[in-house]
Design a protein around this motif. Structure first.
Motif, short mmCIF file in Angstrom:
data_model
loop_
_atom_site.label_atom_id
_atom_site.label_comp_id
_atom_site.label_asym_id
_atom_site.label_seq_id
_atom_site.Cartn_x
_atom_site.Cartn_y
_atom_site.Cartn_z
N SER A 376 3.94 -38.24 23.40
CA SER A 376 5.19 -38.72 23.99
C SER A 376 5.01 -39.01 25.46
O SER A 376 4.10 -38.48 26.11
N GLY A 377 5.87 -39.87 25.98
CA GLY A 377 5.88 -40.21 27.40
C GLY A 377 7.31 -40.49 27.83
O GLY A 377 8.27 -40.19 27.10
N VAL A 382 5.40 -40.85 19.68
CA VAL A 382 4.62 -41.16 18.48
C VAL A 382 4.74 -40.01 17.49
O VAL A 382 4.52 -38.85 17.87
N LYS A 383 5.09 -40.34 16.25
CA LYS A 383 5.24 -39.32 15.21
C LYS A 383 4.36 -39.65 14.00
O LYS A 383 4.19 -40.82 13.64
N HIS A 384 3.83 -38.60 13.40
CA HIS A 384 3.17 -38.71 12.10
C HIS A 384 4.18 -38.26 11.05
O HIS A 384 4.57 -37.10 11.03
N ILE A 385 4.62 -39.19 10.22
CA ILE A 385 5.69 -38.91 9.24
C ILE A 385 5.10 -38.82 7.84
O ILE A 385 4.28 -39.66 7.44
N THR A 386 5.49 -37.80 7.10
CA THR A 386 5.10 -37.63 5.70
C THR A 386 6.36 -37.58 4.85
O THR A 386 7.23 -36.72 5.06
N VAL A 387 6.47 -38.51 3.89
CA VAL A 387 7.62 -38.56 2.99
C VAL A 387 7.12 -38.20 1.58
O VAL A 387 6.21 -38.84 1.06
N LYS A 388 7.69 -37.14 1.01
CA LYS A 388 7.24 -36.71 -0.31
C LYS A 388 7.68 -37.72 -1.38
O LYS A 388 8.61 -38.51 -1.16
N PRO A 389 7.00 -37.76 -2.53
CA PRO A 389 7.37 -38.70 -3.60
C PRO A 389 8.85 -38.59 -3.96
O PRO A 389 9.37 -37.49 -4.18
N GLY A 390 9.53 -39.72 -3.98
CA GLY A 390 10.95 -39.75 -4.27
C GLY A 390 11.84 -39.46 -3.08
O GLY A 390 13.06 -39.57 -3.17
N GLY A 391 11.24 -39.10 -1.94
CA GLY A 391 12.03 -38.79 -0.75
C GLY A 391 12.53 -40.04 -0.06
O GLY A 391 11.89 -41.09 -0.09
N LYS A 392 13.68 -39.92 0.59
CA LYS A 392 14.25 -41.07 1.30
C LYS A 392 14.96 -40.59 2.56
O LYS A 392 15.79 -39.68 2.51
N LEU A 393 14.61 -41.21 3.69
CA LEU A 393 15.34 -40.95 4.92
C LEU A 393 16.70 -41.63 4.83
O LEU A 393 16.89 -42.57 4.06
N SER A 394 17.65 -41.16 5.61
CA SER A 394 19.00 -41.72 5.56
C SER A 394 19.02 -43.19 5.99
O SER A 394 18.16 -43.65 6.74
N VAL A 395 20.03 -43.90 5.50
CA VAL A 395 20.30 -45.25 6.01
C VAL A 395 20.93 -45.05 7.39
O VAL A 395 22.00 -44.45 7.51
N GLU A 403 11.71 -48.96 16.73
CA GLU A 403 10.67 -48.23 16.03
C GLU A 403 9.68 -49.20 15.38
O GLU A 403 10.07 -50.24 14.84
N HIS A 404 8.42 -48.81 15.43
CA HIS A 404 7.35 -49.57 14.79
C HIS A 404 6.68 -48.63 13.79
O HIS A 404 6.20 -47.57 14.18
N LEU A 447 3.74 -40.34 1.07
CA LEU A 447 3.67 -41.49 1.98
C LEU A 447 3.43 -40.97 3.38
O LEU A 447 4.18 -40.11 3.87
N GLU A 448 2.38 -41.49 4.04
CA GLU A 448 2.11 -41.11 5.42
C GLU A 448 2.14 -42.34 6.29
O GLU A 448 1.55 -43.37 5.95
N LEU A 449 2.85 -42.23 7.40
CA LEU A 449 2.90 -43.37 8.33
C LEU A 449 2.97 -42.88 9.75
O LEU A 449 3.32 -41.72 10.02
N ILE A 450 2.63 -43.77 10.66
CA ILE A 450 2.77 -43.50 12.09
C ILE A 450 3.99 -44.27 12.59
O ILE A 450 4.13 -45.46 12.34
N GLU A 451 4.87 -43.55 13.28
CA GLU A 451 6.06 -44.17 13.86
C GLU A 451 5.92 -44.15 15.38
O GLU A 451 5.72 -43.08 15.98
N VAL A 452 6.03 -45.32 15.98
CA VAL A 452 6.02 -45.43 17.45
C VAL A 452 7.43 -45.80 17.90
O VAL A 452 7.94 -46.87 17.57
N GLN A 453 8.08 -44.88 18.62
CA GLN A 453 9.42 -45.13 19.15
C GLN A 453 9.31 -45.58 20.61
O GLN A 453 8.48 -45.05 21.36
N SER A 454 10.15 -46.53 20.99
CA SER A 454 10.19 -46.93 22.40
C SER A 454 11.63 -47.23 22.78
O SER A 454 12.41 -47.76 21.98
#
Length: 475
Positions: A376-377, A382-395, A403-404, A447-454
């Motif tokens: 962070s700055g 920057v976050k490493h996000i793991t979403v379990k099978p069938g998982g869903k973040l809120s709308v 976010e990227h 599911l693993e992804l990198i999220e870059v917030q600015s």
């Protein structure tokens, strides 16, 4: 038939930095691969019991549900709107169990979710021996046969023998060293374990007689119960009227039907790092070690490093004795074993300074998975996000950040404004400020992804939820 009541509240401040407000010690794997909560439920396997009733805080509900579901024993999860100590919590459970078992009078086995017990066969046998006392209407508490003049526990003095136990002569507060030694030498005192066995009706009768204010507030809070996913919610406004009182003060110290049954089964409440050292496996030099650790001229120490899946790093010691070292992703704690009770003072300092380390880890668990804030700055995170099978973040939507997302492994179903797309490994998308979006794992693998917030503000409270399958619209 016995109904277990698992008390899964508490903050475990003396086990900081591993235990934190939003992920306290009962949810940690301290003595086995299972969490303390899972261990508590698993040791009931040899008893004739119903599904458990678990009492927990609102903020811990998804952790509790996930850990219980993992071992296949979800049961009933009751959410406390706020902590009001053990007497009200047990009253909620007693009323709910009575309602679930109309026409019957179930026996409640009240257990804390953060105790370790080495001899589970002895634990089972003592519970079975105490059951007739509970069926006779006695309020049974289990007294731990003391191994030392411990000053960190309350004590119970036994009176006349009755069946498998003794009438309680007196409950006493945590003593000083000399007094604790006198208790130990007398052979008439036990450590107060905080475990109980009694009929639901008898507890409610005694609570109504001795503390009608607590009984009335708990009963009123149950007049407007709602079911939310896996959880039972009581009326918040009514429950908040309830006094904050322990079962010992409210009932056990005043009732004439308190009985203590001795328990000698390798019990430990893991109330400090020195307590964990006592139950951990140790090498010939008395060191208990976890993680990537090299020791030189080191004796009787506890070194708790990061695990391999946490990004393990080397911890090396030279010339130490009776020291505790705990390494986490965002904090290192070093203390003498004789001073570990004072770790809670560090937590109070962190809290007073408004620092996040008292509350949460760098790795944060959510009902859909977890995220790890890896960098962070001033205007990025920057976050490493793991979403379990069938998982869903809120709308959701953010007012101040873009976010990227870059997929590392697995498959992501992404809602980005009015478009829905599938992304796989090495593919990415960009979410502008103010655009409604969602992330879901439709696959069978994590599911693993990198999220870059600015942006100008990166706080977790910059979120507007429109839909959420976990009921967190107002969280």
């Amino acid at each position: 038939m016995i109904t277990p009541v698992i008390m899964a509240g508490g903050s475990g401040t003396r086990l900081w930095p591993l235990s934190r407000l939003l992920y306290p010690k009962q949810f940690l794997s301290l003595v086995s691969d299972n969490s303390m909560l899972q261990e508590t439920v698993a040791r009931l396997g040899s008893l004739d019991v119903t599904e458990p009733v678990t009492i927990c805080n609102e903020e811990h509900r998804f952790i509790v549900a996930e850990q219980l579901r993992t071992i296949g024993d979800l049961g009933t999860i009751v959410l406390e709107p706020a902590g009001r100590n053990t007497a009200p919590a047990i009253a909620l459970a007693a009323n709910i169990v009575a309602n679930l078992n109309a026409g019957k009078d179930p026996v409640l086995l009240v257990l804390a979710a953060d105790h370790a017990i080495e001899d589970e066969a002895e634990f089972t046998q003592v519970i079975e021996q105490a059951l007739p006392l509970a069926e006779q209407g006695k309020l049974v508490t289990f007294g731990i046969v003391p191994k030392s003049a411990h000053t960190g526990y309350g004590y119970i003095k036994r009176g006349d023998m009755v069946d498998a136990g003794y009438l309680v002569d007196q409950f006493v507060e945590k003593p000083d060293g000399d007094t604790a030694q006198q208790y130990l030498d007398s052979g008439e005192y036990y450590w107060n374990s905080g475990m109980f066995l009694f009929k639901a009706s008898r507890y409610l009768e005694e609570l109504t007689a001795l503390r009608p204010d607590i009984a009335a507030a708990c009963e009123a809070s149950l007049n407007n119960v709602t079911k939310d996913l896996d959880f039972v919610r009581v009326d918040k406004e009514e429950f908040l009227k309830c006094p904050d009182e322990s079962i010992d003060y409210a009932v056990m110290e005043s009732t004439k039907d308190a009985v203590v049954v001795p328990l000698d089964a390798g019990w430990n409440d893991i109330g400090s790092w020195s307590a964990l050292w006592e139950v951990d496996k140790k090498c010939a030099d008395g060191n208990a070690v976890k993680g990537d650790v090299i020791l030189h001229d080191t004796k009787n120490c506890l070194v708790h490093g990061l695990s391999e899946n946490e990004g393990q790093r080397l911890v090396a010691t030279v010339g130490l004795e009776d020291i505790v070292i705990v390494d986490t992703k965002d904090a290192v704690m070093v203390a003498h074993k004789d001073k570990v009770q004072e770790v809670k003072q560090i937590v109070e300092t962190l809290k007073a300074q408004g620092r996040s380390e008292f509350k949460l880890h760098r790795e944060v668990y959510r009902p859909w998975g977890k995220y790890d804030s890896i960098d962070s700055g001033g205007r990025y995170q920057v976050k490493h996000i793991t979403v379990k099978p069938g998982g869903k973040l809120s709308v959701q939507m953010h007012h101040h950040r873009a976010e990227h997302w870059i997929v590392v492994s697995g498959t992501a179903q992404v809602t980005n404004g009015d478009k829905t797309i599938l992304l796989t490994e090495n593919e990415s998308t960009y979410i502008p400020v103010g655009v409604v979006h969602a992330l879901e794992n439709p696959g069978k693998l994590p599911l693993e992804l990198i999220e870059v917030q600015s942006g100008s503000y990166l706080g977790e409270d910059d979120i507007v939820r429109f839909e959420d399958r976990y009921g967190r619209i107002d969280d």
